[in-house]
Design an enzyme around this catalytic site. Structure first.
Site, mmCIF file in Angstrom:
data_model
loop_
_atom_site.group_PDB
_atom_site.id
_atom_site.type_symbol
_atom_site.label_atom_id
_atom_site.label_comp_id
_atom_site.label_asym_id
_atom_site.label_seq_id
_atom_site.Cartn_x
_atom_site.Cartn_y
_atom_site.Cartn_z
ATOM 1 C CB CYS A 101 -0.926 -0.010 1.220
ATOM 2 S SG CYS A 101 -1.906 1.484 1.425
ATOM 3 C CG MET A 102 3.080 2.299 3.383
ATOM 4 S SD MET A 102 2.006 3.698 3.819
ATOM 5 C CE MET A 102 3.215 5.008 4.008
#
Length: 224
Positions: free
Chosen positions: A138-139
């Site tokens: 996600c990051m």
């Protein structure tokens, strides 16, 4: 009005460190209570994770990552990609949805509160640029309303809506075990696109961070 929630709805204590399963139950309980009481207030909870845990987006297949290390796994009520929750502070924000407010508009309002909070610590943050590469982690992606430090994503968030209310939670990275993340997600992590608090100010305490973030949420939402 904004209310900061420190009570654990499950066992009525003030512990902010819980397993992934308990943290997701607490987030949903906070949303359910707001819906049940038709609350007009906004609620914010800050918490940590123990043991470390992988959270999956609401519709994400289990097959997308590697987990022979036996790390806890939990499914979030929100969408988005998977995260490893380890050395971080997580926030959860619950509020009624304003008339006609889109997901991205509400997302930016919450990001503004986070930006205001960090500014009180002398740390200037901004919206992240939009990144839609095919990363599993996600990051390494951004919707453009996430929060970044000098162009590097620091806070990843996701939102869920139900019955006129929203729940948004997000991870604020203290530090990141890049080797473990790459092993789990079976991809190289674009390290130059991620920031951690260890990079920015390794002496920042969790107590000072929470105090500043509370002031940021008050500044943004007490007057909106």
């Amino acid at each position: 009005m904004i209310i900061f929630v420190n009570v654990n709805f499950i066992n009525n204590d003030c512990n902010i460190v819980n397993s992934g399963r308990v943290n997701m139950e607490l987030d949903l309980k906070m949303l359910e209570n707001a819906i049940l009481t038709s609350s007009k207030d906004a609620f914010v909870r800050f918490y940590n994770w123990s043991p470390k845990c992988i959270s999956l987006g609401k519709n994400q297949p289990f097959e997308e990552f590697y987990n022979e290390s036996g790390i806890d796994i939990v499914r979030r009520p929100t969408g988005g990609r998977a995260l490893l929750h380890d050395n971080e502070l997580t926030y959860c924000f619950v509020s009624p949805i304003k008339q006609g407010q889109s997901v991205i508009d509400s997302y930016k309002e919450i990001s503004d509160a986070l930006i205001f909070g960090f500014k009180k610590l002398g740390i200037e943050l901004e919206y992240a640029s939009e990144k839609t590469q095919k990363f599993r982690y996600c990051m390494n992606i951004s919707c453009g309303a996430d929060v970044a430090y000098k162009g590097r994503k620091l806070i990843g968030s996701a939102q869920f809506r139900s019955k006129g209310y929203l729940l948004q939670h997000g991870s604020i990275l203290y530090d990141l075990d890049y080797d473990l993340v790459e092993k789990i997600f079976r991809q190289k992590v674009a390290k130059d696109s991620i920031a951690t608090l260890c990079d920015i100010n390794p002496n920042l305490t969790q107590g000072d961070l929470i105090k500043a973030l509370e002031a940021g949420f008050e500044e943004k939402f007490q007057t909106s």
